[in-house]
Design a protein around this motif. Structure first.
Motif, mmCIF file in Angstrom:
data_model
loop_
_atom_site.group_PDB
_atom_site.id
_atom_site.type_symbol
_atom_site.label_atom_id
_atom_site.label_comp_id
_atom_site.label_asym_id
_atom_site.label_seq_id
_atom_site.Cartn_x
_atom_site.Cartn_y
_atom_site.Cartn_z
ATOM 1 N N THR A 1 32.978 37.753 52.566
ATOM 2 C CA THR A 1 32.512 37.941 51.153
ATOM 3 C C THR A 1 32.323 39.142 50.437
ATOM 4 O OG1 THR A 1 30.416 37.227 51.636
ATOM 5 C CG2 THR A 1 31.945 35.299 51.364
ATOM 6 N N HIS A 2 31.430 39.922 51.032
ATOM 7 C CA HIS A 2 31.236 41.333 50.624
ATOM 8 C C HIS A 2 32.413 42.085 50.405
ATOM 9 C CE1 HIS A 2 26.969 40.902 50.635
ATOM 10 N NE2 HIS A 2 27.140 40.506 51.787
ATOM 11 N N CYS A 3 33.344 42.267 51.394
ATOM 12 C CA CYS A 3 34.732 42.661 51.294
ATOM 13 C C CYS A 3 35.479 42.372 49.999
ATOM 14 C CB CYS A 3 35.414 42.880 52.550
ATOM 15 S SG CYS A 3 35.043 43.549 53.687
ATOM 16 N N ASP A 4 35.579 40.938 50.045
ATOM 17 C CA ASP A 4 36.286 40.538 48.764
ATOM 18 C C ASP A 4 35.775 40.939 47.387
ATOM 19 O OD1 ASP A 4 37.896 39.098 50.383
ATOM 20 O OD2 ASP A 4 37.123 37.124 50.300
ATOM 21 N N GLU A 5 34.479 40.931 47.395
ATOM 22 C CA GLU A 5 33.749 41.444 46.005
ATOM 23 C C GLU A 5 34.221 42.951 45.871
ATOM 24 O OE1 GLU A 5 29.751 40.877 46.623
ATOM 25 O OE2 GLU A 5 29.864 38.598 46.343
ATOM 26 N N ARG A 6 34.089 43.745 46.775
ATOM 27 C CA ARG A 6 34.698 45.127 46.493
ATOM 28 C C ARG A 6 35.923 45.429 46.398
ATOM 29 N NH1 ARG A 6 32.488 46.339 51.686
ATOM 30 N NH2 ARG A 6 30.529 45.161 51.676
ATOM 31 N N ALA A 7 36.775 44.712 46.647
ATOM 32 C CA ALA A 7 38.253 45.017 46.574
ATOM 33 C C ALA A 7 38.564 44.639 45.107
ATOM 34 C CB ALA A 7 39.088 44.082 47.434
ATOM 35 N N SER A 8 39.518 45.854 44.487
ATOM 36 C CA SER A 8 39.803 45.703 43.137
ATOM 37 C C SER A 8 41.125 45.184 43.178
ATOM 38 C CB SER A 8 39.750 46.882 42.458
ATOM 39 O OG SER A 8 40.748 47.829 43.295
ATOM 40 N N LYS A 9 41.438 44.332 42.132
ATOM 41 C CA LYS A 9 42.823 43.451 41.829
ATOM 42 C C LYS A 9 43.678 44.835 41.452
ATOM 43 C CE LYS A 9 41.167 39.040 41.348
ATOM 44 N NZ LYS A 9 42.100 38.004 42.035
ATOM 45 N N ASN B 1 48.382 45.639 41.019
ATOM 46 C CA ASN B 1 49.583 45.146 40.792
ATOM 47 C C ASN B 1 50.298 45.052 42.094
ATOM 48 O OD1 ASN B 1 52.315 44.850 40.377
ATOM 49 N ND2 ASN B 1 52.548 46.243 38.753
ATOM 50 N N LYS B 2 50.899 43.988 42.636
ATOM 51 C CA LYS B 2 51.562 43.889 43.779
ATOM 52 C C LYS B 2 52.609 44.766 44.179
ATOM 53 C CE LYS B 2 50.341 38.999 43.791
ATOM 54 N NZ LYS B 2 50.716 37.559 44.203
ATOM 55 N N GLN B 3 53.104 45.487 43.396
ATOM 56 C CA GLN B 3 54.074 46.281 43.366
ATOM 57 C C GLN B 3 53.524 47.944 43.820
ATOM 58 O OE1 GLN B 3 56.654 45.980 39.812
ATOM 59 N NE2 GLN B 3 57.534 44.260 40.712
ATOM 60 N N THR B 4 52.424 48.075 43.410
ATOM 61 C CA THR B 4 51.892 49.149 43.913
ATOM 62 C C THR B 4 51.066 49.129 45.462
ATOM 63 O OG1 THR B 4 49.363 48.614 43.030
ATOM 64 C CG2 THR B 4 51.018 49.469 41.609
ATOM 65 N N ALA B 5 50.893 50.101 45.739
ATOM 66 C CA ALA B 5 50.279 50.397 47.344
ATOM 67 C C ALA B 5 48.886 49.664 47.087
ATOM 68 C CB ALA B 5 50.171 51.708 47.984
ATOM 69 N N VAL B 6 48.074 50.031 46.313
ATOM 70 C CA VAL B 6 46.802 49.412 46.164
ATOM 71 C C VAL B 6 47.107 48.091 45.945
ATOM 72 C CG1 VAL B 6 44.746 49.349 44.565
ATOM 73 C CG2 VAL B 6 45.825 51.482 45.097
ATOM 74 N N GLY B 7 47.806 47.407 45.218
ATOM 75 C CA GLY B 7 47.937 45.953 44.857
ATOM 76 C C GLY B 7 48.287 45.349 46.120
ATOM 77 N N LEU B 8 49.333 45.801 46.749
ATOM 78 C CA LEU B 8 49.615 45.197 48.343
ATOM 79 C C LEU B 8 48.425 45.375 49.325
ATOM 80 C CD1 LEU B 8 53.260 46.748 48.566
ATOM 81 C CD2 LEU B 8 52.728 44.408 48.084
ATOM 82 N N LYS B 9 47.747 46.216 49.374
ATOM 83 C CA LYS B 9 46.437 46.532 50.171
ATOM 84 C C LYS B 9 45.734 45.228 49.834
ATOM 85 C CE LYS B 9 46.814 51.275 51.576
ATOM 86 N NZ LYS B 9 45.924 52.606 51.405
ATOM 87 N N LYS C 1 46.733 42.568 48.360
ATOM 88 C CA LYS C 1 46.988 41.259 48.779
ATOM 89 C C LYS C 1 46.952 41.083 50.226
ATOM 90 C CE LYS C 1 49.634 37.696 48.157
ATOM 91 N NZ LYS C 1 49.090 36.252 47.279
ATOM 92 N N VAL C 2 46.953 41.858 51.179
ATOM 93 C CA VAL C 2 46.903 41.900 52.575
ATOM 94 C C VAL C 2 45.516 41.378 52.976
ATOM 95 C CG1 VAL C 2 46.757 43.229 54.506
ATOM 96 C CG2 VAL C 2 48.889 43.368 53.080
ATOM 97 N N ALA C 3 44.615 42.081 52.153
ATOM 98 C CA ALA C 3 43.198 41.596 52.228
ATOM 99 C C ALA C 3 42.838 40.537 52.032
ATOM 100 C CB ALA C 3 42.131 42.820 51.522
ATOM 101 N N GLU C 4 43.611 39.926 50.878
ATOM 102 C CA GLU C 4 43.159 38.563 50.597
ATOM 103 C C GLU C 4 43.894 37.522 51.450
ATOM 104 O OE1 GLU C 4 45.333 35.773 46.904
ATOM 105 O OE2 GLU C 4 44.587 38.013 46.332
#
Length: 176
Positions: free
Chosen positions: A91-99, A101-109, A111-114
């Motif tokens: 739950t702590h990791c979920d809070e820190r993750a920023s949303k 775009n799924k087409q960017t590397a950050v977005g894909l990361k 999505k993987v974390a989710e």
């Protein structure tokens, strides 16, 4: 309440608390005392919570009482502790993750974390269901060897069935 009864209550209430944490980790993520208690076996033994009838005792006491009360003994309690810690950490990791775009590397990361978090929740749920199946087998054996009357056996079945239904509803839906 005698010391033995307090220690038995501690083990049973701790098990109940750990199951609650696994199914609803967000409710417990800010409880610093509880987070410290989940870090080790001895810390969970020393953990106390007056509102839940959980008193402090030694690790050896928790181990011996768990062996007597729980089907899989202390091993099941320790597995619940570890899974509860992992659930809160997730739950702590979920809070820190920023949303993103799924087409960017950050977005894909993200999505993987989710998806990993969802998988983790499913695995925790499967673990609890596996524990429940083990308990059910134990209750079935108890019914099979029961030497009382048919009425006593039926009453024993009703009691076990009510408890299992409540646990199953809580595990799957978070409701009693």
């Amino acid at each position: 309440m005698k010391v033995l009864e307090k220690n038995q209550t501690k083990v049973l209430e701790t098990e109940k608390l750990l199951r609650e944490i696994i199914t609803s980790p967000a409710e417990f993520k800010d409880d610093e005392e509880l987070l410290k208690a989940l870090k080790s076996q001895s810390a969970i033994a020393k953990y106390q919570n007056q509102g839940r009838d959980i008193t402090s005792c030694s690790l050896n006491t928790v181990k011996s009482i768990s062996e007597a009360l729980l089907e899989r003994g202390f091993l099941s309690l320790d597995e619940l502790r570890i899974n509860a810690k992992l659930a809160i950490d997730a739950t702590h990791c979920d809070e820190r993750a920023s949303k993103g775009n799924k087409q960017t590397a950050v977005g894909l990361k993200h999505k993987v974390a989710e998806l990993e978090s969802e998988l983790d929740a499913a695995q925790r749920s499967n673990f609890l269901l596996t524990v429940m199946v083990s308990e059910l087998r134990s209750k079935l054996k108890q019914l099979a060897v029961h030497e009382g009357t048919v009425e006593e056996r039926q009453e024993l079945y009703r009691v076990h069935n009510k408890k299992i239904e409540a646990e199953l509803n809580y595990t799957l839906n978070g409701e009693v």
